[in-house]
Design a protein around this motif. Structure first.
Motif: not given
Lengths: 266, 451
Positions: A200-213, A232-243
């Motif tokens: 990671f570039r930063h030790g950032r904290q994320m607030v829970s956000a949307g997740i897709a298939f 799960p429909t939401t998650g708290g980890y950074p989303r690097i990409g989508n397949v």
């Protein structure tokens, strides 16, 4: 054995935290139903790793679709069907003419095992279970049949995610160049990957956000996980990409221990 | 890395000869003394004019009426008197600004008043309501993460979280007392290092605005350097608190409408307003409100990302009147196995835990994690309790728990590490019911103890 009843998924409840569920390999589901002239959303069996042994109580037409190939067959009353182990691929779909007639729960027949919801008693099938088939006397009608998943020989295509810029050059580079192994902890919720940790570039904290298939989340361990049908429909980890949607079925067909790479979608 | 930050400074505190004019080009917001702790009609008007000329946001800077001590000593006021005092100071500057054709943008309290309220939710709420009654659009610059920030949001204001470049912070986000060595950062390099940690998020503080000073020439030089520091990192210096959506794809067929990431009522209301208005757009399949984004699944046969983005940008959100939130009463039997642990951890009796937990009204920001699980805000900070060291294998549906500064209800039986303080017989998720879920994002919840 991990076999569940699945259809095209359960929609309309994402904002309440209910995952869509449905077949992991959507293309195979479509193909299996198309081969039998079924409704594209008819419920089928999704077998994971190994096939169940099936006895049909009366004459039944069925279709089998996996990454290996597809076939339609007709089983006589009382006939026991055993299938060859999958040469490659991980998920096979067994469709029956008319579809599996388990109750519709919240708009779908899909099983969501963690929520004990839908499918056959909300659970994985066990030896001795008897499932009803809708008898519609449907005609064999091969319309447009989607292709097979094939092997994930090529890299899985990804679209950069909203937090892609949280990863440093090394992290993004590792993500797009190194090889990952499918962890044995993978399931219908997500394909967990093992390999070089993404920095990671930063030790950032994320607030829970949307997740897709198909969303790829990266927890602090740096080991990515691709969220799948029971995500799960939401998650708290950074989303690097989508397949990309077309390639999701390639992932669904990977066995634990198999390897893959990602590449940026053109 | 955040892409935007505000630089604010307290101005109009001295007569002629101050460095206000030298500082003005480098800052984005100024807080103007309102003739109580410092300043007079003339300094107010002069500073307003300067700010207007340089396009710097104008704020009122009310303080204790104690010019001898420059408002730096606490004074005892009844809350209602305090509110009147603050109200009058704000109105004075507002009138002067409007007479000059400028607009009052924000409020920041001064000196001892700022500090006294930082830990005082009740008085902060009263002051916030006073500000809201003057103009609900006013931003409130407050100490980052303070009780004032919480109260401001509860009163319907947008809290602008302020941090200090030249002050050391303790691990829990408070300022290190000046009595301790290292409390004040004297070296410019140290200050810049700290600013770096603010903007990359590693300081763990919400940093909407940095407080800078202009009380001597080297301070002004520092602010100019700070401005360069931001320019090099393409971080925009602009007044904070504008809730403007940015749009990003999440793969194909999903659009995220994002606000700056935070858990705040103002952000939540804006998300719900967008959701409410977006219902008109054809081709939207599902919308999922999260803390700081609205996730929109759309039909790719009807809409493209670009088309949907255009339609969303065209929506008029300022005039949206959201329906009043539903208040859902949840009957609870407070006999959870961790009730004593929560009481012990916070030095309270069990009865006091029950009283505080059931007295508050909670807001459902979003649902997620598992079907029907509500992320609720509003837990009294006195009840915050860390998760269990080792999670339980199974927690029954209906269990009411506390983890960290959150409270929640298990909608389905599942493993879990929350401190269980009670149980409810209400079904949060019933697949067979016509409305399978009890809660919606935006609902308010209160717990009613039953015996």
């Amino acid at each position: 054995m991990y076999t569940t009843v699945q259809d095209a998924g359960r929609f309309g409840y994402l904002r309440y935290g209910l995952p869509p569920s449905g077949a992991m390999d959507r293309g195979a589901l479509e193909m299996a139903n198309a081969l039998l002239g079924n409704d594209p959303n008819a419920a089928v069996l999704e077998a994971t790793g190994i096939f169940p042994v099936i006895k049909c109580s009366r004459r039944t037409r069925l279709a089998v679709v996996s990454a290996n190939g597809f076939q339609t067959l007709e089983a006589g009353a009382g006939e026991v069907l055993r299938f060859q182990p999958l040469e490659f691929g991980y998920r096979a779909y067994l469709a029956f003419a008319g579809g599996i007639d388990v109750p519709v729960v919240m708009g779908s027949r899909s099983t969501y095992v963690p929520g004990k919801l839908g499918g056959f008693e909300g659970r994985v099938l066990r030896a001795g279970d008897v499932l009803p088939i809708r008898d519609q006397g449907s005609q064999l009608h091969v319309a447009e049949v989607p292709g097979l998943a094939g092997r994930a020989g090529n890299a899985i295509r990804v679209i950069p995610g909203p937090e892609a810029d949280w990863f440093d050059c090394g992290g993004l580079n590792t993500f797009l160049t190194s090889e990952f192994t499918v962890s044995s902890k993978s399931d219908r919720t997500g394909i967990r990957l093992e390999g070089a940790a993404l920095s990671f570039r930063h030790g950032r904290q994320m607030v829970s956000a949307g997740i897709a298939f198909g969303t790829i989340q990266v927890p602090p361990s740096g080991q990515p996980m691709v969220m799948m049908a029971d995500h799960p429909t939401t998650g708290g980890y950074p989303r690097i990409g989508n397949v990309v949607q077309e390639d999701l079925r390639l992932l669904a067909q990977l066995r634990p221990g198999e390897r893959l790479r990602f590449r940026e979608s053109a | 890395m955040q892409t935007r930050i505000d630089l604010n400074a307290d101005l109009g505190e001295l007569a002629e000869g101050s460095l206000d004019a030298a500082l003005m080009p480098y800052i984005s917001s100024c807080n103007i003394a309102c003739a109580a702790h410092a300043g007079d009609f003339e300094t107010m008007r002069r500073t307003v004019r300067l700010a207007k000329k340089q396009h710097v946001a104008i704020g009122a800077h009310p303080g204790y009426p104690d010019p001898e001590n420059f408002g730096r000593v606490s004074m005892a006021f009844q809350t209602s008197d305090l509110c009147t005092l603050i109200r009058n100071q704000i109105l004075l500057l507002k009138q002067i600004a409007e007479a000059e054709g400028a607009r009052l943008n924000h409020i920041k309290l001064h000196g001892a008043l700022y500090n006294d309220l930082a830990d005082d939710y009740v008085r902060s709420l009263a002051v916030s309501k006073t500000i809201h009654s003057i103009d609900p659009e006013l931003r409130f610059i407050v100490f980052s993460g303070s009780e004032t920030a919480r109260a401001a949001e509860d009163a319907g204001l947008i809290a602008v979280h302020e941090v200090f470049a030249d002050r050391a912070y303790t691990a829990d986000g408070k300022l290190m007392p000046r009595s301790e060595s290292g409390a004040v950062l004297h070296e410019e390099a140290d200050c810049l290092k700290q600013v770096e940690r603010f903007v990359d998020g590693s300081a763990g503080l919400t940093a909407d605005s940095i407080c800078v000073h202009g009380d001597n020439p080297s301070a002004v030089q520092f602010v100019s350097n700070l401005r360069n520091f931001f320019n090099q990192r393409t971080i925009e210096c602009a007044p904070a608190g504008a809730l403007t959506f940015s749009f990003k794809p999440l793969g194909e067929g999903v659009l995220l409408a994002q606000l700056p990431p935070r858990i705040a009522k103002s952000t939540h209301r804006k998300i719900l307003a967008l959701q409410f208005e977006a219902k008109k757009i054809e081709g939207i399949l599902e919308m999922v409100p999260c803390f700081s984004e609205l996730k929109i699944n759309y039909d790719q046969a009807v809409l493209s990302f670009r088309k949907l983005k255009q339609k969303l940008e065209a929506l008029e959100l300022c005039s949206v009147r959201l329906p009043e939130p539903r208040l859902i009463q949840v009957p609870v039997i407070y006999d959870g196995e961790d009730l004593s642990r929560v009481a012990r951890h916070n030095g309270l009796t069990e009865a006091e835990v029950v009283r505080q937990h059931s007295e508050a009204t909670y807001l459902i920001y979003m649902l997620g994690f598992s079907p029907g699980f509500a992320y609720m805000g509003g837990l009294a900070s006195q009840l915050a309790t860390p998760r269990l060291e080792s999670p339980r294998v199974s927690v029954p549906a209906g269990a009411v728990g506390i983890a960290g500064n959150q409270t929640g209800i298990y909608p389905v039986e599942s493993p879990g590490g929350w401190n269980i303080i009670g149980r409810t017989s209400l079904k949060l998720f019933d697949p067979e019911a016509e409305e399978p879920f009890l809660f919606e994002p935006g609902d308010e919840v209160c717990f009613v103890p039953i015996h």
